[in-house]
Design an enzyme around this catalytic site. Structure first.
Site, PDB file in Angstrom:
ATOM      1  N   LYS A 152      -9.255  -7.770 -44.740  1.00  0.00           N
ATOM      2  CA  LYS A 152      -9.204  -8.290 -43.354  1.00  0.00           C
ATOM      3  C   LYS A 152      -9.319  -7.152 -42.349  1.00  0.00           C
ATOM      4  O   LYS A 152      -9.978  -7.281 -41.312  1.00  0.00           O
ATOM      5  CB  LYS A 152      -7.890  -9.049 -43.119  1.00  0.00           C
ATOM      6  CG  LYS A 152      -7.999 -10.499 -43.556  1.00  0.00           C
ATOM      7  CD  LYS A 152      -6.712 -11.274 -43.431  1.00  0.00           C
ATOM      8  CE  LYS A 152      -6.844 -12.543 -44.272  1.00  0.00           C
ATOM      9  NZ  LYS A 152      -5.602 -13.264 -44.446  1.00  0.00           N
TER      10      LYS A 152
ATOM     11  N   ASP B  65      -7.871 -23.161 -38.905  1.00  0.00           N
ATOM     12  CA  ASP B  65      -9.173 -22.716 -39.417  1.00  0.00           C
ATOM     13  C   ASP B  65     -10.187 -23.852 -39.408  1.00  0.00           C
ATOM     14  O   ASP B  65     -11.379 -23.613 -39.520  1.00  0.00           O
ATOM     15  CB  ASP B  65      -9.021 -22.153 -40.836  1.00  0.00           C
ATOM     16  CG  ASP B  65      -8.351 -20.787 -40.826  1.00  0.00           C
ATOM     17  OD1 ASP B  65      -8.639 -20.000 -39.903  1.00  0.00           O
ATOM     18  OD2 ASP B  65      -7.528 -20.512 -41.719  1.00  0.00           O
TER      19      ASP B  65
ATOM     20  N   PHE C 104      -2.618  -9.941 -38.206  1.00  0.00           N
ATOM     21  CA  PHE C 104      -1.683 -10.246 -39.295  1.00  0.00           C
ATOM     22  C   PHE C 104      -2.449 -10.754 -40.508  1.00  0.00           C
ATOM     23  O   PHE C 104      -3.543 -11.296 -40.376  1.00  0.00           O
ATOM     24  CB  PHE C 104      -0.685 -11.317 -38.845  1.00  0.00           C
ATOM     25  CG  PHE C 104       0.380 -10.766 -37.944  1.00  0.00           C
ATOM     26  CD1 PHE C 104       1.646 -10.499 -38.441  1.00  0.00           C
ATOM     27  CD2 PHE C 104       0.115 -10.480 -36.615  1.00  0.00           C
ATOM     28  CE1 PHE C 104       2.627  -9.966 -37.634  1.00  0.00           C
ATOM     29  CE2 PHE C 104       1.093  -9.942 -35.796  1.00  0.00           C
ATOM     30  CZ  PHE C 104       2.346  -9.685 -36.307  1.00  0.00           C
TER      31      PHE C 104
ATOM     32  N   LYS D  61      -7.535 -44.964 -30.805  1.00  0.00           N
ATOM     33  CA  LYS D  61      -6.756 -44.809 -32.035  1.00  0.00           C
ATOM     34  C   LYS D  61      -7.547 -45.362 -33.230  1.00  0.00           C
ATOM     35  O   LYS D  61      -8.044 -46.491 -33.169  1.00  0.00           O
ATOM     36  CB  LYS D  61      -5.430 -45.558 -31.891  1.00  0.00           C
ATOM     37  CG  LYS D  61      -4.495 -45.299 -33.042  1.00  0.00           C
ATOM     38  CD  LYS D  61      -3.199 -46.072 -32.871  1.00  0.00           C
ATOM     39  CE  LYS D  61      -2.463 -46.109 -34.187  1.00  0.00           C
ATOM     40  NZ  LYS D  61      -1.490 -47.164 -34.268  1.00  0.00           N
TER      41      LYS D  61
ATOM     42  N   LYS E  86     -12.536  -7.480 -39.935  1.00  0.00           N
ATOM     43  CA  LYS E  86     -12.306  -7.836 -38.527  1.00  0.00           C
ATOM     44  C   LYS E  86     -12.250  -6.598 -37.627  1.00  0.00           C
ATOM     45  O   LYS E  86     -11.878  -6.697 -36.458  1.00  0.00           O
ATOM     46  CB  LYS E  86     -11.019  -8.666 -38.416  1.00  0.00           C
ATOM     47  CG  LYS E  86     -11.051  -9.953 -39.256  1.00  0.00           C
ATOM     48  CD  LYS E  86      -9.906 -10.905 -38.919  1.00  0.00           C
ATOM     49  CE  LYS E  86      -9.865 -12.069 -39.908  1.00  0.00           C
ATOM     50  NZ  LYS E  86      -8.908 -13.122 -39.529  1.00  0.00           N
TER      51      LYS E  86
ATOM     52  N   ASN F 121       0.009 -26.738 -37.423  1.00  0.00           N
ATOM     53  CA  ASN F 121       0.717 -26.030 -38.490  1.00  0.00           C
ATOM     54  C   ASN F 121       2.154 -25.759 -38.059  1.00  0.00           C
ATOM     55  O   ASN F 121       2.536 -26.080 -36.942  1.00  0.00           O
ATOM     56  CB  ASN F 121      -0.028 -24.737 -38.850  1.00  0.00           C
ATOM     57  CG  ASN F 121      -0.178 -23.833 -37.646  1.00  0.00           C
ATOM     58  OD1 ASN F 121       0.800 -23.355 -37.090  1.00  0.00           O
ATOM     59  ND2 ASN F 121      -1.414 -23.636 -37.205  1.00  0.00           N
TER      60      ASN F 121
HETATM   61  N1  CTP Z   1      -6.912 -15.478 -36.680  1.00  0.00           N
HETATM   62  C1  CTP Z   1      -7.666 -15.722 -35.536  1.00  0.00           C
HETATM   63  N2  CTP Z   1      -8.506 -16.815 -35.501  1.00  0.00           N
HETATM   64  C2  CTP Z   1      -8.616 -17.657 -36.555  1.00  0.00           C
HETATM   65  C3  CTP Z   1      -7.841 -17.417 -37.721  1.00  0.00           C
HETATM   66  C4  CTP Z   1      -7.012 -16.321 -37.753  1.00  0.00           C
HETATM   67  O1  CTP Z   1      -7.572 -14.965 -34.575  1.00  0.00           O
HETATM   68  N3  CTP Z   1      -9.417 -18.709 -36.465  1.00  0.00           N
HETATM   69  C5  CTP Z   1      -6.069 -14.294 -36.743  1.00  0.00           C
HETATM   70  C6  CTP Z   1      -4.575 -14.533 -36.811  1.00  0.00           C
HETATM   71  O2  CTP Z   1      -3.986 -14.541 -35.525  1.00  0.00           O
HETATM   72  C7  CTP Z   1      -4.098 -13.366 -37.652  1.00  0.00           C
HETATM   73  C8  CTP Z   1      -5.269 -13.038 -38.536  1.00  0.00           C
HETATM   74  O3  CTP Z   1      -6.394 -13.636 -37.927  1.00  0.00           O
HETATM   75  O4  CTP Z   1      -3.819 -12.213 -36.864  1.00  0.00           O
HETATM   76  C9  CTP Z   1      -5.183 -13.458 -39.964  1.00  0.00           C
HETATM   77  O5  CTP Z   1      -4.911 -14.784 -40.149  1.00  0.00           O
HETATM   78  P1  CTP Z   1      -4.771 -15.405 -41.626  1.00  0.00           P
HETATM   79  O6  CTP Z   1      -4.565 -16.860 -41.483  1.00  0.00           O
HETATM   80  O7  CTP Z   1      -3.805 -14.612 -42.435  1.00  0.00           O
HETATM   81  O8  CTP Z   1      -6.130 -15.108 -42.271  1.00  0.00           O
HETATM   82  P2  CTP Z   1      -7.564 -15.686 -42.133  1.00  0.00           P
HETATM   83  O9  CTP Z   1      -8.395 -14.664 -41.464  1.00  0.00           O
HETATM   84  O10 CTP Z   1      -7.564 -17.047 -41.537  1.00  0.00           O
HETATM   85  O11 CTP Z   1      -8.041 -15.718 -43.652  1.00  0.00           O
HETATM   86  P3  CTP Z   1      -7.587 -16.614 -44.888  1.00  0.00           P
HETATM   87  O12 CTP Z   1      -7.376 -18.000 -44.389  1.00  0.00           O
HETATM   88  O13 CTP Z   1      -8.746 -16.451 -45.767  1.00  0.00           O
HETATM   89  O14 CTP Z   1      -6.360 -15.953 -45.431  1.00  0.00           O
END
Ligand code: CTP
Length: 401
Positions: free
Chosen positions: A339, A277, A325, A287, A343, A209
């Site tokens: 969240k 995710d 975050f 490859k 969490k 990303n």
């Molecule tokens: N985070 C994490 N591990 C993951 C995904 C996210 O530790 N696999 C943490 C990020 O570092 C951040 C928080 O979770 O502090 C929120 O990330 P965000 O991408 O906003 O949300 P998600 O929990 O992934 O939910 P969604 O994709 O549904 O918005």
């Protein structure tokens, strides 16, 4: 911050001019002190012009090698919030390690109560000499800090360790050594996750990303400056900041493993990493060749690191705190609060990405959301200042709990 910059007689003294300028541009008051040998490499006029302050110590521009007049060494020693010597020669390290006070700089190094940072630069054999290493050990035992020289081509024609550290790194170390400590964070063990993760599809392709990792790194710096003992788990290619243990990781699974290993020993955590995710179901060892028809990529979910840490969080006496975050483009508060609860977080920083203020954008605003609801927004500020505001906000809140 009031920074006293000592400059001793090595060829790297010319880089001290850039360092003085960098520190001045960042809003610090910088006063330079030149040794007699330092003044053979760089002039007081250069340093005074760049800092807008008088340059102290040796002054051949005025045809004089000034001894320390009156109590100049005491006044300067009291003025400083931090004393940094860059470049530091083997001679000056040796003097300070043995309490010798032969000129203005060595005298004020004894007289000051401010923290002291050394940025040595010398030939590799000199750097590795047991006498120099013993002197460094002695200075560290006095509580002084060292910013290690880099490896590279040296002015003497040899290659190896001994090159003055990069000036950005020295400036970072000065921040770390001279930063204002925040009592509620001092000495606390804090885990910070930062940067993107990468999931390999095959030897040449990957899923990642656009996160740079800058915000997490700035948070780690701000915590370090406040006196916390920071453990950074870092994805991506950004340099590790001065003065913290850094575990470099590539995948979400590696980040999860590093965090799980550290978490039981931590007092708190700020999770700022942009963790993938999903990852490919399979990573191809060779490859992957293009096919003829439509192609699909099979993905599986990675673990939510923050959720895992929340599940393991110690509560009550000796409890741990956990901050995360929430990057949201709609139903901001609702999603952030969800969240927070799911969490088991103590606060979530809501980042509104609906206005295009996403990755890499300079000024940003974060709204802390806690169990009682949203708090006054932090920002808009550049990332380094926003990180400081976030850490100051949390230090105050955790201090009052
Ligand atoms: N985070 C994490 N591990 C993951 C995904 C996210 O530790 N696999 C943490 C990020 O570092 C951040 C928080 O979770 O502090 C929120 O990330 P965000 O991408 O906003 O949300 P998600 O929990 O992934 O939910 P969604 O994709 O549904 O918005």
């Amino acid at each position: 911050m009031r920074i006293l910059l000592g400059i001793t007689g090595g060829i790297a003294a010319y880089k001290a001019a850039d360092l003085a300028r960098l520190l001045t541009n960042r809003g610090h008051a910088v006063r330079c002190v030149l040794t007699e040998a330092g003044a053979r490499f760089i002039t007081p006029l250069t340093l005074a012009s760049l800092t807008g302050e008088s340059c102290f110590g040796a002054n051949p521009d005025h045809h004089e090698w000034r001894p320390s007049p009156s109590v100049e060494h005491i006044e300067l020693a009291r003025w400083a919030d931090v004393v940094a010597v860059a470049p530091a020669t083997a001679n000056m390290l040796g003097q300070a390690a043995n309490g010798l006070a032969g000129d203005l700089l060595s005298t004020l190094l004894l007289a000051t109560r401010a923290p002291i940072l050394w940025a040595p630069a010398m030939n590799t054999a000199m750097w590795k000499h047991p006498a120099v290493q013993a002197n460094l050990g002695r200075l560290e035992a006095f509580g002084h800090r060292i910013v290690e020289p880099a490896e590279g081509m040296l002015a003497c024609g040899e290659a190896g360790a001994g090159k003055l550290a990069d000036i950005e790194r020295i400036a970072d170390a000065i921040r770390a050594v001279g930063g204002e400590r925040l009592p509620s964070l001092m000495g606390k063990q804090v885990l910070v996750t930062a940067g993107p993760t990468c999931e390999d599809l095959d030897p040449v392709r990957l899923l990642t990303n656009r996160s740079t990792g800058e915000m997490g790194i700035e948070i780690a710096r701000a915590l370090r400056d406040a006196g916390a003992d920071v453990h950074l788990v870092l994805g991506g290619g950004m340099a590790s900041p001065y003065g913290m243990e850094t575990v470099r990781v590539r995948t979400a699974a590696a980040m999860m493993a590093a965090c799980a290993d550290l978490w039981p020993r931590m007092d708190g955590c700020i999770a700022a990493a942009a963790v993938a995710d999903q990852r490919p179901l399979q990573e191809a060892m060779e490859k992957v060749k293009k096919g003829d028809g439509p192609e699909t990529l099979e993905l599986v979910r990675t673990q939510d690191i923050l959720l895992n840490l929340g599940m393991q969080k110690r509560v009550g006496q000796n409890g741990q705190w956990l901050l995360g975050f929430a990057a949201e483009s709609e139903h901001h508060l609702e999603n952030a609060s969800a969240k927070l609860a799911k969490k088991k977080l103590d606060a979530v920083f809501l980042n509104d990405i609906s206005t295009g203020k996403a990755f890499g954008h300079q000024d940003n605003t974060l709204t802390p959301v806690v169990a009682e609801g949203p708090q006054a927004p932090l920002g808009p500020l550049p990332k380094d200042q926003l990180a400081m505001a976030l850490v100051a906000w949390w230090a105050e809140r955790v201090g009052s709990i």
